[in-house]
Design a protein around this motif. Sequence first.
Motif, PDB file in Angstrom:
ATOM      1  N   ARG A 160      98.240  85.538  81.396  1.00  0.00           N
ATOM      2  CA  ARG A 160      97.992  84.300  82.140  1.00  0.00           C
ATOM      3  C   ARG A 160      98.196  84.467  83.633  1.00  0.00           C
ATOM      4  O   ARG A 160      97.604  83.747  84.430  1.00  0.00           O
ATOM      5  CB  ARG A 160      98.928  83.199  81.631  1.00  0.00           C
ATOM      6  CG  ARG A 160      98.793  82.894  80.154  1.00  0.00           C
ATOM      7  CD  ARG A 160      97.647  81.988  79.864  1.00  0.00           C
ATOM      8  NE  ARG A 160      97.783  80.731  80.575  1.00  0.00           N
ATOM      9  CZ  ARG A 160      97.218  79.591  80.189  1.00  0.00           C
ATOM     10  NH1 ARG A 160      96.521  79.572  79.079  1.00  0.00           N
ATOM     11  NH2 ARG A 160      97.364  78.507  80.884  1.00  0.00           N
ATOM     12  N   TYR A 212     102.070  87.184  76.990  1.00  0.00           N
ATOM     13  CA  TYR A 212     101.481  85.901  77.387  1.00  0.00           C
ATOM     14  C   TYR A 212     101.482  85.735  78.907  1.00  0.00           C
ATOM     15  O   TYR A 212     100.472  85.393  79.521  1.00  0.00           O
ATOM     16  CB  TYR A 212     102.261  84.768  76.728  1.00  0.00           C
ATOM     17  CG  TYR A 212     101.878  83.376  77.186  1.00  0.00           C
ATOM     18  CD1 TYR A 212     100.849  82.675  76.578  1.00  0.00           C
ATOM     19  CD2 TYR A 212     102.559  82.766  78.239  1.00  0.00           C
ATOM     20  CE1 TYR A 212     100.494  81.409  76.990  1.00  0.00           C
ATOM     21  CE2 TYR A 212     102.208  81.503  78.675  1.00  0.00           C
ATOM     22  CZ  TYR A 212     101.178  80.829  78.043  1.00  0.00           C
ATOM     23  OH  TYR A 212     100.830  79.579  78.483  1.00  0.00           O
ATOM     24  N   ALA A 234      98.352  79.823  69.667  1.00  0.00           N
ATOM     25  CA  ALA A 234      98.425  79.873  71.129  1.00  0.00           C
ATOM     26  C   ALA A 234      99.375  78.801  71.657  1.00  0.00           C
ATOM     27  O   ALA A 234     100.125  79.030  72.612  1.00  0.00           O
ATOM     28  CB  ALA A 234      97.033  79.693  71.731  1.00  0.00           C
ATOM     29  N   LEU A 274     102.931  80.025  71.053  1.00  0.00           N
ATOM     30  CA  LEU A 274     103.297  81.070  72.003  1.00  0.00           C
ATOM     31  C   LEU A 274     103.575  80.486  73.388  1.00  0.00           C
ATOM     32  O   LEU A 274     104.530  80.887  74.068  1.00  0.00           O
ATOM     33  CB  LEU A 274     102.191  82.121  72.089  1.00  0.00           C
ATOM     34  CG  LEU A 274     102.406  83.263  73.079  1.00  0.00           C
ATOM     35  CD1 LEU A 274     103.724  83.987  72.820  1.00  0.00           C
ATOM     36  CD2 LEU A 274     101.237  84.237  73.039  1.00  0.00           C
ATOM     37  N   LEU A 319      95.362  87.680  73.616  1.00  0.00           N
ATOM     38  CA  LEU A 319      95.529  86.260  73.331  1.00  0.00           C
ATOM     39  C   LEU A 319      94.315  85.645  72.663  1.00  0.00           C
ATOM     40  O   LEU A 319      94.433  84.642  71.950  1.00  0.00           O
ATOM     41  CB  LEU A 319      95.848  85.510  74.628  1.00  0.00           C
ATOM     42  CG  LEU A 319      97.115  85.931  75.376  1.00  0.00           C
ATOM     43  CD1 LEU A 319      97.380  84.981  76.522  1.00  0.00           C
ATOM     44  CD2 LEU A 319      98.309  86.000  74.451  1.00  0.00           C
TER      45      LEU A 319
END
Length: 221
Positions: A209, A205, A150, A153, A142
């Motif tokens: 995260r 993603y 970003a 996404l 990322l």
Amino acid sequence: MRLLLAEPSPVLRTGLARLLGGLGHHVAAGRDTGALAALAAAHRPDVLLVSAAAAPARGGDAVRDALAVRRRRPGTGVLLWSRTPDPRTAAALLEAGGPGLGHQLEAGMTDADRVVAVLARIAAGGRALDPAAGGGAAAGDLASLSAREAEVLALMAQGRTNTAIAARLCISEGTVEKRVAAVFGKLGIPGGSGDNRRVLAVLRYLEARAVPAPGEFAAAA
């Protein structure tokens, strides 16, 4: 934890049941998902552990059966695994949404420490989505994305279409398409008739995260 396991391979099914039972978890196991609803009603599992290959012989679908049990029993975690990268399973989990979901490759299910860590994460309401299980490539991260890429996404991870993303960011759909293409390129998401590149990017993603994406931009709305 109370665990309900569906796995067609006797070796893997027995091995997982013994491993988890030896760690103090209560495990009920079956060959396929045909009786999953009845077993869930009887055992009230905290997490379902289901192989994507555990479909009943006649017209079954293991992923659909597992998610159906989850809908009847809200709060039940679901860990699905595939023998090979499986974008269809990844897409089904993303569409289902909510906490307590996992998707892994079968090879990782023989690693005791990994299985226990994944189960703990799912039982706590987290997600354990392995990009490799959905067919994602290892290259790219990322940090390689621009701020706008970003944002795009993150909105994709909320289930937004290109039209909705364009409206949210006040840019054209053509610009969104270019940003999405850039995301695929920078994250090393391969193209191909058997792959859903959007799903693979969202899996990358979510894994990076380690938190559910829906609502992330609520404060900025």
